[in-house]
Design an enzyme around this catalytic site. Structure first.
Site, PDB file in Angstrom:
ATOM      1  N   THR A 149      -3.450 -13.824  -3.222  1.00 37.56           N
ATOM      2  CA  THR A 149      -4.867 -13.455  -3.322  1.00 37.56           C
ATOM      3  C   THR A 149      -5.393 -13.601  -4.735  1.00 37.56           C
ATOM      4  OG1 THR A 149      -4.740 -11.901  -1.492  1.00 37.56           O
ATOM      5  CG2 THR A 149      -6.510 -11.536  -3.079  1.00 37.56           C
ATOM      6  N   ASP A 205       8.251  -8.719   5.914  1.00 41.24           N
ATOM      7  CA  ASP A 205       7.868  -8.949   4.514  1.00 41.24           C
ATOM      8  C   ASP A 205       8.470  -7.849   3.629  1.00 41.24           C
ATOM      9  OD1 ASP A 205       6.506 -10.138   2.401  1.00 41.24           O
ATOM     10  OD2 ASP A 205       4.620  -9.087   2.817  1.00 41.24           O
ATOM     11  N   THR A 259      -3.908  -9.213   0.605  1.00 36.73           N
ATOM     12  CA  THR A 259      -5.075  -8.475   0.114  1.00 36.73           C
ATOM     13  C   THR A 259      -6.398  -9.167   0.454  1.00 36.73           C
ATOM     14  OG1 THR A 259      -3.668  -7.762  -1.707  1.00 36.73           O
ATOM     15  CG2 THR A 259      -6.019  -7.362  -1.948  1.00 36.73           C
ATOM     16  N   GLY A 264      -1.839  -7.720  -4.837  1.00 42.03           N
ATOM     17  CA  GLY A 264      -3.134  -7.069  -5.031  1.00 42.03           C
ATOM     18  C   GLY A 264      -4.062  -7.949  -5.851  1.00 42.03           C
TER      19      GLY A 264
END
Ligand code: ZN
EC number: 4.1.2.13
Length: 287
Positions: A210, A84, A232, A178
């Site tokens: 997320t 990633d 996250t 995040g």
């Protein structure tokens, strides 16, 4: 079985669903994600950031663990092991270590340099039977020290990168890594539609999965998103369940301090998150 991410994502694009990319941090993470993918008969992508790779002592350790776990757990659904946000050097290391897929994140580079390096890594990945993701227009937020401003991808630049033969493409459309701030304006579907128009059947990747509302996720999938990255949310679920266990004093009861007991609620919480995402993305029973 360990496979590249190409075939599963081509199938997802054609079938109008998305495959979940779940970041792994350790054995518990990997085990939980694999177990749920098998339970739901879903393809899955295990994502490894450079930071997590280092934490697990190196990419060779990660590749060996994932391959052995697939065998020992009897996992029959397609599993891709994917780097990633890889650097140029990180991509080369993962090719050697036996990953099945890499992402080269050259989004912070000038477009010409991004093109040049992506082109070289496409050749290398394909020679080694691996799939490769590239990125245009950096994803906002912070991931393992890489901070993106969250710009929108330029559809023309996306086409240039797509034409290099990448297998799937991450394009910034207002998504961030995040937690999303309260005043986040949401995904920009106009940009996504334009990117999709320019890149045709190429599977598109949505980072920062997320906290994006379910209706936006569904709309993004209808507009060509075939891979959704979740990191996250599993971390928050794990931390929350672990905190509750300790706050309830369970680690002080009997052998509650045994790491297999101490980490169990967190591992279950990861499973619940992954299950929920796979159902939302529509990849259950598509293995
Ligand atoms: Zn990302």
């Amino acid at each position: 079985m360990l496979v590249t991410a190409k075939e599963m994502l081509d199938k997802a694009k054609a079938g109008h669903y998305a495959v979940g990319h779940f970041n792994i941090n350790n054995l518990e993470w990997t085990k939980s994600i694999l177990a749920v993918a098998q339970e739901l008969n879903s393809p899955v992508i295990l994502g490894v950031s450079e930071g997590a790779g280092k934490y697990m002592t190196g990419y060779k350790t990660v590749a060996a663990m994932v391959k052995a776990m697939i065998e020992e757990m009897g996992i029959t659904v397609p599993v891709a092991l994917h780097l990633d946000h890889g650097s140029y050097e990180g991509c080369k290391k993962c090719i050697e270590a036996g990953f099945s897929s890499i992402m080269f994140d050259g989004s912070h580079l000038p477009i010409e340099e991004n093109i040049e390096k992506t082109k070289e890594l496409v050749k290398l990945a394909h020679e080694n039977g691996m799939s490769i993701e590239a990125e245009v227009g950096s994803i906002g937020g912070e991931e393992d020290g890489i901070i993106g401003a969250g710009e929108f991808a330029d559809p023309e630049e996306c086409k240039k990168i797509a034409d290099l033969g990448v297998d799937f493409l991450a394009a910034g459309i207002g998504n961030i890594h995040g937690k999303y701030p309260a005043n986040w304006p949401g995904l920009n579907f106009d940009v996504l539609a334009k990117v999709q128009e320019k890149t045709g059947t190429l599977p598109l990747v949505l980072h920062g999965g997320t906290g994006i509302p379910a209706d936006m996720i569904k709309k993004a999938i209808t507009l060509g998103v075939s891979k959704i990255n979740v990191n996250t949310e599993c971390q928050l679920a794990f931390a929350d369940a672990t905190r509750k266990y300790i706050e309830a004093g369970k680690d002080l009861e009997g052998k509650g301090f045994d790491p297999r007991k101490l980490l169990a609620p967190g591992a279950e919480a990861i499973k619940d998150t992954v299950r929920e995402k796979i159902e939302l993305f529509g990849s259950a029973n598509k293995a």
